[in-house]
Design a protein around this motif. Structure first.
Motif, PDB file in Angstrom:
ATOM      1  N   ASN A 344       0.817  -1.209   0.000  1.00 42.53           N
ATOM      2  CA  ASN A 344       0.000   0.000   0.000  1.00 42.53           C
ATOM      3  C   ASN A 344       0.853   1.263   0.000  1.00 42.53           C
ATOM      4  OD1 ASN A 344      -2.928  -0.766   0.141  1.00 42.53           O
ATOM      5  ND2 ASN A 344      -2.225  -1.948   1.894  1.00 42.53           N
ATOM      6  N   SER A 345       1.950   1.249   0.731  1.00 42.82           N
ATOM      7  CA  SER A 345       2.841   2.411   0.764  1.00 42.82           C
ATOM      8  C   SER A 345       3.426   2.674  -0.613  1.00 42.82           C
ATOM      9  CB  SER A 345       3.962   2.184   1.788  1.00 42.82           C
ATOM     10  OG  SER A 345       3.445   2.032   3.083  1.00 42.82           O
ATOM     11  N   MET A 346       3.813   1.621  -1.328  1.00 43.79           N
ATOM     12  CA  MET A 346       4.382   1.796  -2.664  1.00 43.79           C
ATOM     13  C   MET A 346       3.339   2.345  -3.634  1.00 43.79           C
ATOM     14  SD  MET A 346       7.245   1.584  -4.174  1.00 43.79           S
ATOM     15  CE  MET A 346       8.275   0.435  -3.240  1.00 43.79           C
ATOM     16  N   LYS A 347       2.081   1.874  -3.524  1.00 46.20           N
ATOM     17  CA  LYS A 347       1.010   2.385  -4.374  1.00 46.20           C
ATOM     18  C   LYS A 347       0.756   3.869  -4.106  1.00 46.20           C
ATOM     19  CE  LYS A 347      -0.339  -1.390  -6.582  1.00 46.20           C
ATOM     20  NZ  LYS A 347      -0.309  -1.504  -8.053  1.00 46.20           N
ATOM     21  N   LEU A 348       0.716   4.248  -2.829  1.00 49.15           N
ATOM     22  CA  LEU A 348       0.490   5.644  -2.472  1.00 49.15           C
ATOM     23  C   LEU A 348       1.629   6.519  -2.971  1.00 49.15           C
ATOM     24  CD1 LEU A 348      -0.932   5.126   1.123  1.00 49.15           C
ATOM     25  CD2 LEU A 348      -2.140   6.176  -0.789  1.00 49.15           C
ATOM     26  N   SER A 349       2.846   6.009  -2.892  1.00 51.64           N
ATOM     27  CA  SER A 349       3.998   6.759  -3.394  1.00 51.64           C
ATOM     28  C   SER A 349       3.854   7.030  -4.886  1.00 51.64           C
ATOM     29  CB  SER A 349       5.285   5.975  -3.118  1.00 51.64           C
ATOM     30  OG  SER A 349       6.397   6.611  -3.721  1.00 51.64           O
ATOM     31  N   GLN A 350       3.402   6.043  -5.623  1.00 52.41           N
ATOM     32  CA  GLN A 350       3.236   6.198  -7.065  1.00 52.41           C
ATOM     33  C   GLN A 350       2.173   7.241  -7.387  1.00 52.41           C
ATOM     34  OE1 GLN A 350       2.305   2.544  -9.088  1.00 52.41           O
ATOM     35  NE2 GLN A 350       1.918   3.542 -11.045  1.00 52.41           N
ATOM     36  N   ILE A 351       1.012   7.183  -6.669  1.00 54.73           N
ATOM     37  CA  ILE A 351      -0.071   8.137  -6.918  1.00 54.73           C
ATOM     38  C   ILE A 351       0.388   9.558  -6.619  1.00 54.73           C
ATOM     39  CG2 ILE A 351      -2.334   8.903  -6.091  1.00 54.73           C
ATOM     40  CD1 ILE A 351      -3.086   5.971  -5.732  1.00 54.73           C
ATOM     41  N   LEU A 352       1.024   9.750  -5.468  1.00 60.06           N
ATOM     42  CA  LEU A 352       1.453  11.091  -5.057  1.00 60.06           C
ATOM     43  C   LEU A 352       2.530  11.633  -5.984  1.00 60.06           C
ATOM     44  CD1 LEU A 352       1.437  10.424  -1.228  1.00 60.06           C
ATOM     45  CD2 LEU A 352      -0.052  12.019  -2.442  1.00 60.06           C
ATOM     46  N   GLU A 353       3.384  10.759  -6.476  1.00 58.49           N
ATOM     47  CA  GLU A 353       4.403  11.213  -7.432  1.00 58.49           C
ATOM     48  C   GLU A 353       3.751  11.682  -8.721  1.00 58.49           C
ATOM     49  OE1 GLU A 353       7.184   8.286  -8.583  1.00 58.49           O
ATOM     50  OE2 GLU A 353       8.365   9.637  -9.825  1.00 58.49           O
ATOM     51  N   ASP A 354       2.742  10.934  -9.200  1.00 55.76           N
ATOM     52  CA  ASP A 354       2.024  11.336 -10.413  1.00 55.76           C
ATOM     53  C   ASP A 354       1.308  12.668 -10.222  1.00 55.76           C
ATOM     54  OD1 ASP A 354       1.045   7.934 -11.313  1.00 55.76           O
ATOM     55  OD2 ASP A 354       2.903   9.065 -11.668  1.00 55.76           O
ATOM     56  N   GLU A 355       0.871  12.943  -8.985  1.00 51.34           N
ATOM     57  CA  GLU A 355       0.194  14.211  -8.689  1.00 51.34           C
ATOM     58  C   GLU A 355       1.177  15.362  -8.488  1.00 51.34           C
ATOM     59  OE1 GLU A 355      -3.705  12.252  -6.397  1.00 51.34           O
ATOM     60  OE2 GLU A 355      -2.126  13.278  -5.277  1.00 51.34           O
ATOM     61  N   GLY A 356       2.451  15.055  -8.461  1.00 54.01           N
ATOM     62  CA  GLY A 356       3.461  16.083  -8.249  1.00 54.01           C
ATOM     63  C   GLY A 356       3.751  16.366  -6.793  1.00 54.01           C
ATOM     64  N   ASN A 357       3.175  15.561  -5.884  1.00 53.87           N
ATOM     65  CA  ASN A 357       3.404  15.733  -4.440  1.00 53.87           C
ATOM     66  C   ASN A 357       4.618  14.896  -4.049  1.00 53.87           C
ATOM     67  OD1 ASN A 357       3.314  16.009  -1.673  1.00 53.87           O
ATOM     68  ND2 ASN A 357       1.097  15.661  -1.514  1.00 53.87           N
ATOM     69  N   TYR A 358       5.819  15.392  -4.399  1.00 57.35           N
ATOM     70  CA  TYR A 358       7.027  14.597  -4.249  1.00 57.35           C
ATOM     71  C   TYR A 358       7.421  14.390  -2.798  1.00 57.35           C
ATOM     72  CZ  TYR A 358       7.320  15.566  -9.217  1.00 57.35           C
ATOM     73  OH  TYR A 358       7.042  15.640 -10.535  1.00 57.35           O
ATOM     74  N   GLU A 359       7.091  15.340  -1.931  1.00 54.29           N
ATOM     75  CA  GLU A 359       7.462  15.213  -0.516  1.00 54.29           C
ATOM     76  C   GLU A 359       6.764  14.010   0.125  1.00 54.29           C
ATOM     77  OE1 GLU A 359       6.633  18.660   1.789  1.00 54.29           O
ATOM     78  OE2 GLU A 359       7.278  17.763   3.690  1.00 54.29           O
ATOM     79  N   HIS A 360       5.424  13.937  -0.062  1.00 54.57           N
ATOM     80  CA  HIS A 360       4.687  12.813   0.521  1.00 54.57           C
ATOM     81  C   HIS A 360       4.960  11.515  -0.237  1.00 54.57           C
ATOM     82  CE1 HIS A 360       2.440  16.134   2.405  1.00 54.57           C
ATOM     83  NE2 HIS A 360       2.186  15.258   3.361  1.00 54.57           N
ATOM     84  N   ALA A 361       5.218  11.625  -1.537  1.00 55.14           N
ATOM     85  CA  ALA A 361       5.574  10.427  -2.305  1.00 55.14           C
ATOM     86  C   ALA A 361       6.852   9.811  -1.762  1.00 55.14           C
ATOM     87  CB  ALA A 361       5.744  10.776  -3.782  1.00 55.14           C
ATOM     88  N   LEU A 362       7.830  10.654  -1.433  1.00 56.46           N
ATOM     89  CA  LEU A 362       9.088  10.175  -0.865  1.00 56.46           C
ATOM     90  C   LEU A 362       8.864   9.536   0.504  1.00 56.46           C
ATOM     91  CD1 LEU A 362      12.157   9.937  -1.011  1.00 56.46           C
ATOM     92  CD2 LEU A 362      12.311  12.236  -0.031  1.00 56.46           C
ATOM     93  N   TYR A 363       7.948  10.134   1.303  1.00 54.09           N
ATOM     94  CA  TYR A 363       7.654   9.586   2.639  1.00 54.09           C
ATOM     95  C   TYR A 363       7.131   8.153   2.527  1.00 54.09           C
ATOM     96  CZ  TYR A 363       4.834   8.574   6.765  1.00 54.09           C
ATOM     97  OH  TYR A 363       4.283   7.976   7.850  1.00 54.09           O
ATOM     98  N   TYR A 364       6.152   7.931   1.632  1.00 53.41           N
ATOM     99  CA  TYR A 364       5.593   6.585   1.508  1.00 53.41           C
ATOM    100  C   TYR A 364       6.584   5.620   0.862  1.00 53.41           C
ATOM    101  CZ  TYR A 364       1.013   8.123   3.058  1.00 53.41           C
ATOM    102  OH  TYR A 364      -0.014   8.596   3.819  1.00 53.41           O
ATOM    103  N   TYR A 365       7.420   6.139  -0.040  1.00 45.74           N
ATOM    104  CA  TYR A 365       8.438   5.276  -0.652  1.00 45.74           C
ATOM    105  C   TYR A 365       9.431   4.798   0.409  1.00 45.74           C
ATOM    106  CZ  TYR A 365      11.916   3.619  -3.973  1.00 45.74           C
ATOM    107  OH  TYR A 365      12.779   2.833  -4.677  1.00 45.74           O
ATOM    108  N   LYS A 366       9.853   5.703   1.293  1.00 48.20           N
ATOM    109  CA  LYS A 366      10.760   5.314   2.376  1.00 48.20           C
ATOM    110  C   LYS A 366      10.074   4.337   3.332  1.00 48.20           C
ATOM    111  CE  LYS A 366      13.723   9.440   2.472  1.00 48.20           C
ATOM    112  NZ  LYS A 366      14.147  10.604   3.269  1.00 48.20           N
ATOM    113  N   GLN A 367       8.784   4.582   3.602  1.00 50.96           N
ATOM    114  CA  GLN A 367       8.039   3.678   4.497  1.00 50.96           C
ATOM    115  C   GLN A 367       7.967   2.275   3.902  1.00 50.96           C
ATOM    116  OE1 GLN A 367       4.390   4.685   7.027  1.00 50.96           O
ATOM    117  NE2 GLN A 367       3.430   3.781   5.239  1.00 50.96           N
ATOM    118  N   ALA A 368       7.745   2.182   2.591  1.00 49.21           N
ATOM    119  CA  ALA A 368       7.693   0.873   1.927  1.00 49.21           C
ATOM    120  C   ALA A 368       9.026   0.154   2.063  1.00 49.21           C
ATOM    121  CB  ALA A 368       7.329   1.051   0.455  1.00 49.21           C
TER     122      ALA A 368
END
Length: 686
Positions: A344-368
């Motif tokens: 789920n963390s990896m999926k959220l990272s992908q969605i947020l990155e596509d939205e341009g929200n790189y800060e939160h995308a990085l957070y979920y990517y690190k969590q994954a």
């Protein structure tokens, strides 16, 4: 609920309503269940304390370990009682009881998903009774359990072997129950062996007929589910849903809430994989989710929420998908399902990155990544505990053997003294008997030596074959990594330089665009780095990203287009990752950029045939002959082409599909070069 949006609007209210309306029922049920748990466990504990018969003590220890797993799920206590049963059985020197204790410990390991250790214990238990005069029930049980552990451990050939052993005994005993269990297990194992999937259906149908003859509704339900899953994997969704409809009627008749929930879940999966009526998939998943909430099955809830997130993401409803992934993530953390948390963390990272929200995308990517590391650490700790238990078990077995040896030695001393007293009167007779005994012992030892030598040779051959298989697999992985390490560093460095130039020349929008493409490209490469094969659609997506980045570097140096990547017919076709990129690089660097033509074009296309799919890379560059002249080199197969050929050869040896390619020099009527064409032929297995 008439639509997905309506459900989404009211799902929080529905969840609160269900929790509120069921609160009293759940509270009463929990109190009753707790009383029953305590009562059964306390009863077994009391029996164990009062029991004086060692055999019954072993049985009570086995039952207590299983009851604690079912009701309290205390891993430490389960293993303690199972270990006590093993030690008592060793002291009692009862082969069948010892095999039963090993099989019980194997089941506990399997329940905790430690399939490797479970397989070792189940196979050991079966080996102890395979040639013994014990009830056939135990042989069937131990063999079937070994098959289940093998299948879960992805050792499908081993699973088929043990299921076949169980099936043979079941057929001799005409035991319909075990015929069904073994046949179903064989079907499930064969489903995962390339080239043998078609055989699986015959075993599923055989299991189904056995359950019909037994008139066992639960067995029928299990086999209807297996058959429907088989047809889902074969992309035959119409037949799959026909069996699911039958299963639905059966579970409604049985009033099996869990069975109904599973049925609706598989209905949703069939429509999700088919991809034609995703609205129906949403309805079925929601139905299953509601039922699992009533059953308080948090694990299944988290899985279905993740599936709903993937479904909505596929439909383009990213906000709705994000909510589902967040809800699944929260539930997964609550029940400590680390793998679900990571997904789920990896999926959220992908969605947020596509939205341009790189800060939160990085957070979920690190969590994954953190949860992936946690999973690996937990597995290491569990492995250490298993090895410790295995060492202690072998130590106790050796101690028992030593005690038996000492006892034999003492008996030999007594017998020797008695023989000395008798020897005076029976000297000649005893000498003859002694000579005969020596001869028999010599022959037995010689036979034992030959048997041991043959066994050692067989084991060494099996180990050699295993090592060869591991070597071939590692070689394939190594060659993939070598190819990537050879291509990527220069390309990545130059791509970053091109993006840096855009930033320095204040072309910020263009820089952001290519930086986003660059991040997606590198992430896809990292995600596929451990995979032997990826889908053709993923490979074409990587190709698209690569060509965009190369075009950015050379600005108006060439034009490209990728066509056919959205064809539904290519769904399910797999190839080794980054197989096409070296040919793209040759086309750009040695064909197009050296050309003086005003219009330089690179075209990647898909051509569907009856039994094959063609991937065509076409350029209008200077051609191979002119490129060779300019580089002052003779024609030869480069190291890169050799690696590509070896990767294709390894793929063809280990997969049912086959790959080949041809390089065509295009020329006009006067013999002038019109460019180069590379045609990949992907044969579809029949």
């Amino acid at each position: 609920m008439d639509s997905t949006h309506h459900f989404y609007f009211s799902k929080v209210h529905l969840r609160n309503f269900l929790r509120g309306s069921l609160f009293i029922v759940i509270l009463l049920h929990s109190g009753l269940a707790l009383a029953q748990k305590t009562s059964k466990i306390d009863s077994l504990s009391t029996l164990l304390e009062q029991e004086t018969n060692d055999s019954l003590k072993i049985i009570h220890e086995i039952e207590l370990s299983r009851e604690i797993h079912r009701k309290q799920h205390s891993e430490k206590e389960e293993y303690n009682h199972a270990q006590n049963a093993i030690e008592l059985a060793l002291q009692l020197k009862d082969t069948l009881l010892y095999a039963r204790t090993l099989d019980n410990f194997g089941l506990l390991y399997r329940f905790h998903q430690q399939y490797d250790e479970a397989l070792n214990l189940h196979t050991k238990a079966f080996a102890l009774v395979e040639n013994k005069n014990v009830k056939p029930y135990y042989k069937m049980r131990f063999a079937n359990n070994a098959g289940v552990a093998s299948r879960n451990h992805q050792k499908y050939a081993t699973a088929v072997s043990y299921y076949m052993k169980a099936l043979k005994v079941a057929e001799e005993e005409k035991n319909l129950k075990d015929i069904s269990i073994s046949s179903n297990g064989i079907g499930n194992a064969l489903s995962y062996i390339p080239g043998r999937e078609e055989e699986a259906l015959s075993y599923f149908l055989r299991a189904l007929e056995a359950e019909k003859e037994r008139k066992n509704s639960l067995g029928l339900a299990m086999n209807y589910l297996s058959i429907s899953d088989y047809y889902i994997n074969k992309n035959n969704y119409k037949i799959s849903r026909k069996y699911l409809d039958t299963l639905l009627q059966l579970n409604q008749k049985r009033k099996d809430e869990f069975g109904l929930a599973i049925t609706y879940e598989f209905m949703g999966i069939s429509y999700l994989k088919e991809g034609e009526n995703l609205e129906k998939a949403v309805v079925y998943f929601q139905n299953a989710l509601t039922r699992f909430k009533v059953l308080n099955n948090n694990h299944k809830q988290a899985e279905i929420l993740r599936n709903l997130g993937s479904l909505q993401f596929k439909r383009g409803y990213t906000a709705l998908a994000e909510d589902y992934f967040q809800e699944s993530l929260s539930l997964a953390k609550e029940i400590q399902q680390n793998e679900l948390v990571r997904e789920n963390s990896m999926k959220l990272s992908q969605i947020l990155e596509d939205e341009g929200n790189y800060e939160h995308a990085l957070y979920y990517y690190k969590q994954a990544n953190a949860y992936e590391d946690s999973i690996q650490l937990t597995n290491q700790n569990v492995r250490i505990e298993m090895l410790t238990r295995k060492y202690n078990l072998e130590k106790k077995e050796n101690q028992i053997k030593l005690l038996q040896k000492d006892k034999v030695l003492q008996q030999n001393v007594v017998e020797s003294q008695h023989q000395q007293l008798e020897r005076r009167r029976l000297t000649m007779v005893l000498l003859g008997v002694g000579f005969l005994l020596l001869l028999v012992i010599f022959l037995m030892q010689y036979q034992s030596y030959r048997t041991k030598k043959e066994t050692t040779a067989r084991i060494q051959q099996e180990e050699k074959e295993k090592m060869n298989a591991i070597y071939e697999r590692n070689l394939a992985q190594s060659e993939i990594l070598v190819t990537r390490l050879r291509v990527n560093p220069h390309f990545l460095f130059n791509s970053l330089n091109a993006i840096t130039y855009l930033i320095q020349s204040e072309q910020n929008l263009k820089a952001i665009k290519y930086l986003k493409i660059f991040s997606r490209y590198t992430r896809m490469v990292l995600e596929t780095s451990k995979q032997h094969v990826i889908s053709l659609q993923e490979e074409l997506k990587l190709t698209d990203y690569y060509l965009m980045l190369e075009k950015n570097r050379f600005e108006d140096g060439f034009e490209f287009r990728v066509s056919g990547d959205d064809l539904p017919e290519i769904d399910g076709i797999e190839i080794p990752p980054l197989l096409l990129q070296p040919f793209m690089e040759n086309a750009i660097w040695h064909g197009l950029l050296s050309s003086k033509k005003d219009e330089k074009i690179l075209h990647v296309s898909i051509d569907l045939k009856e039994k094959s799919t063609l991937v065509i890379i076409d350029d209008n560059g200077i051609g191979r002959e002119e490129s060779t002249k300019r580089s002052h080199r003779k024609k030869h197969n480069s190291m890169g082409m050799q690696i590509i050929d070896e990767r294709i050869e390894l793929y063809n040896e280990s997969h049912p599909g086959k790959i080949s390619y041809e390089i065509i020099d295009k020329k006009d009527e006067q013999g002038e070069s019109l460019g180069t064409q590379v045609v990949f032929t992907l044969l579809i297995p029949s």
